[in-house]
Motif scaffolding. Structure first.
Motif, PDB file in Angstrom:
ATOM      1  N   ILE A  43      40.562 -95.117  63.558  1.00 43.27           N
ATOM      2  CA  ILE A  43      39.689 -94.384  64.472  1.00 43.27           C
ATOM      3  C   ILE A  43      39.868 -92.887  64.264  1.00 43.27           C
ATOM      4  CG2 ILE A  43      39.299 -93.830  66.909  1.00 43.27           C
ATOM      5  CD1 ILE A  43      39.941 -96.741  67.566  1.00 43.27           C
ATOM      6  N   ASP A  44      38.764 -92.184  64.084  1.00 46.21           N
ATOM      7  CA  ASP A  44      38.778 -90.747  63.834  1.00 46.21           C
ATOM      8  C   ASP A  44      38.517 -90.006  65.153  1.00 46.21           C
ATOM      9  OD1 ASP A  44      38.566 -88.164  62.951  1.00 46.21           O
ATOM     10  OD2 ASP A  44      36.803 -88.499  61.684  1.00 46.21           O
ATOM     11  N   LEU A  45      39.566 -89.456  65.740  1.00 49.13           N
ATOM     12  CA  LEU A  45      39.423 -88.772  67.027  1.00 49.13           C
ATOM     13  C   LEU A  45      38.790 -87.394  66.901  1.00 49.13           C
ATOM     14  CD1 LEU A  45      42.776 -89.770  68.792  1.00 49.13           C
ATOM     15  CD2 LEU A  45      40.496 -90.733  69.127  1.00 49.13           C
ATOM     16  N   SER A  46      38.609 -86.904  65.689  1.00 51.79           N
ATOM     17  CA  SER A  46      37.918 -85.628  65.530  1.00 51.79           C
ATOM     18  C   SER A  46      36.447 -85.752  65.899  1.00 51.79           C
ATOM     19  CB  SER A  46      38.049 -85.119  64.091  1.00 51.79           C
ATOM     20  OG  SER A  46      37.296 -85.918  63.186  1.00 51.79           O
ATOM     21  N   MET A  47      35.953 -86.985  65.985  1.00 55.38           N
ATOM     22  CA  MET A  47      34.557 -87.226  66.329  1.00 55.38           C
ATOM     23  C   MET A  47      34.326 -87.338  67.834  1.00 55.38           C
ATOM     24  SD  MET A  47      33.225 -87.111  63.406  1.00 55.38           S
ATOM     25  CE  MET A  47      31.557 -87.651  63.790  1.00 55.38           C
ATOM     26  N   VAL A  48      35.389 -87.294  68.616  1.00 53.16           N
ATOM     27  CA  VAL A  48      35.249 -87.357  70.074  1.00 53.16           C
ATOM     28  C   VAL A  48      34.518 -86.120  70.576  1.00 53.16           C
ATOM     29  CG1 VAL A  48      36.567 -87.199  72.233  1.00 53.16           C
ATOM     30  CG2 VAL A  48      37.241 -88.837  70.461  1.00 53.16           C
ATOM     31  N   ASP A  49      33.523 -86.316  71.462  1.00 56.05           N
ATOM     32  CA  ASP A  49      32.797 -85.158  71.986  1.00 56.05           C
ATOM     33  C   ASP A  49      33.110 -84.841  73.442  1.00 56.05           C
ATOM     34  OD1 ASP A  49      31.406 -87.423  72.763  1.00 56.05           O
ATOM     35  OD2 ASP A  49      29.542 -86.874  71.783  1.00 56.05           O
ATOM     36  N   TYR A  50      33.728 -85.791  74.173  1.00 49.44           N
ATOM     37  CA  TYR A  50      34.189 -85.522  75.535  1.00 49.44           C
ATOM     38  C   TYR A  50      35.576 -86.125  75.724  1.00 49.44           C
ATOM     39  CZ  TYR A  50      29.412 -84.257  76.939  1.00 49.44           C
ATOM     40  OH  TYR A  50      28.180 -83.662  77.049  1.00 49.44           O
ATOM     41  N   VAL A  51      36.433 -85.406  76.429  1.00 52.90           N
ATOM     42  CA  VAL A  51      37.722 -85.945  76.886  1.00 52.90           C
ATOM     43  C   VAL A  51      37.693 -85.917  78.404  1.00 52.90           C
ATOM     44  CG1 VAL A  51      40.227 -85.736  76.842  1.00 52.90           C
ATOM     45  CG2 VAL A  51      38.874 -84.982  74.864  1.00 52.90           C
TER      46      VAL A  51
END
Length: 264
Positions: free
Chosen positions: A52-60
């Motif tokens: 899983i690539d967490l650099s692609m997360v747009d909201y935390v």
């Protein structure tokens, strides 16, 4: 919609690490939302092991100010330079303590977050067309008894019981994320004005707190009032509690752990 558990007390994959914390990646057609960040960088290491690539997360989304849900944020912002951080200002300003065992701090060491990324939420609002955050949950139903050991330190350095004004819940396309549900499952569900098909997160129902009768009544009410809703829990829900609830709720209640992936 798919959600994957990256940090939890339990695991279904021996390659993944566990901790007392919670982090879940929620993926929709439009967004990648990280639901809490656990207590450390365990969620990042588990994400790497599962591709899983967490650099692609747009909201935390940070559900509340306790370190087992927001302690890993400092590691995420180092690796992801774009995700907006949704959090209560009361979570960031509070000094939180637990008296389970010895008195100890559960306050988060908050990283520096650029103003353009930090979204402080002090009232119920919509972040996007399909992302809604619920704040200041009315406490009309019983609160979890395990809250008795949780405190905040005020400006006079006195310890007072936490009222959980810093707790937020997130609603996305029929899914409701409870964080720890310190405000109580029934209160959280009652505060949600949209139809709830799935509830995921901690229930803050600790073994040895609520009586068997209280848990049975709670399970009966949840099953009767939300007959089409599926509930998923693990973190801060006791094993004996889960077994009692499962007896009543049956196929409406499921357990998750590190590595659990559900697509709906």
């Amino acid at each position: 919609m798919t959600w994957t558990v990256l940090s939890d007390n339990r695991t279904c994959n021996d390659l993944l690490q566990t901790e007392h914390g919670l982090s879940i990646l929620l993926e929709t057609d439009k967004h990648r939302i990280l639901l809490d960040t656990g207590a450390s960088d365990v969620f990042i290491r588990n994400a790497e092991k599962t591709g899983i690539d967490l650099s692609m997360v747009d909201y935390v989304f940070i559900s509340h100010g306790h370190s087992d849900h927001a302690g890993g944020l400092q590691y995420l912002v180092e690796r992801n330079r774009k995700a907006k951080v949704l959090v209560s200002p009361d979570a960031m300003s509070g000094k939180f303590f637990s008296k389970r065992g010895n008195l100890h701090s559960i306050t988060v060491e908050w990283p520096k977050i650029d103003d353009g990324r930090l979204v402080l939420i002090d009232q119920t609002c919509s972040i996007a067309e399909d992302i809604h955050v619920i704040a200041h949950i009315p406490q009309n139903h019983p609160m979890p008894k395990g809250n008795v050991n949780l405190y905040v330190q005020n400006i006079n350095d006195d310890f007072i019981h936490d009222d959980f004004r810093h707790e937020l819940v997130l609603y996305v396309d029929g899914l409701l994320f409870t964080g720890c549900a310190h405000n109580g499952l029934e209160n959280i569900l009652a505060a949600c004005p949209w139809p709830v098909h799935i509830v995921i997160g901690g229930f803050h129902l600790l073994d040895g707190q609520e009586s068997g009768e209280e848990l049975t009544v709670l399970a009966q009410r949840l099953k009767a009032k939300y007959p089409e809703t599926l509930f998923y829990t693990s973190h801060c829900t006791g094993d004996k509690v889960f077994a009692t609830l499962k007896t009543i709720m049956d196929e409406h209640l499921h357990a998750f752990s590190c590595g659990t992936t559900i697509t709906v």
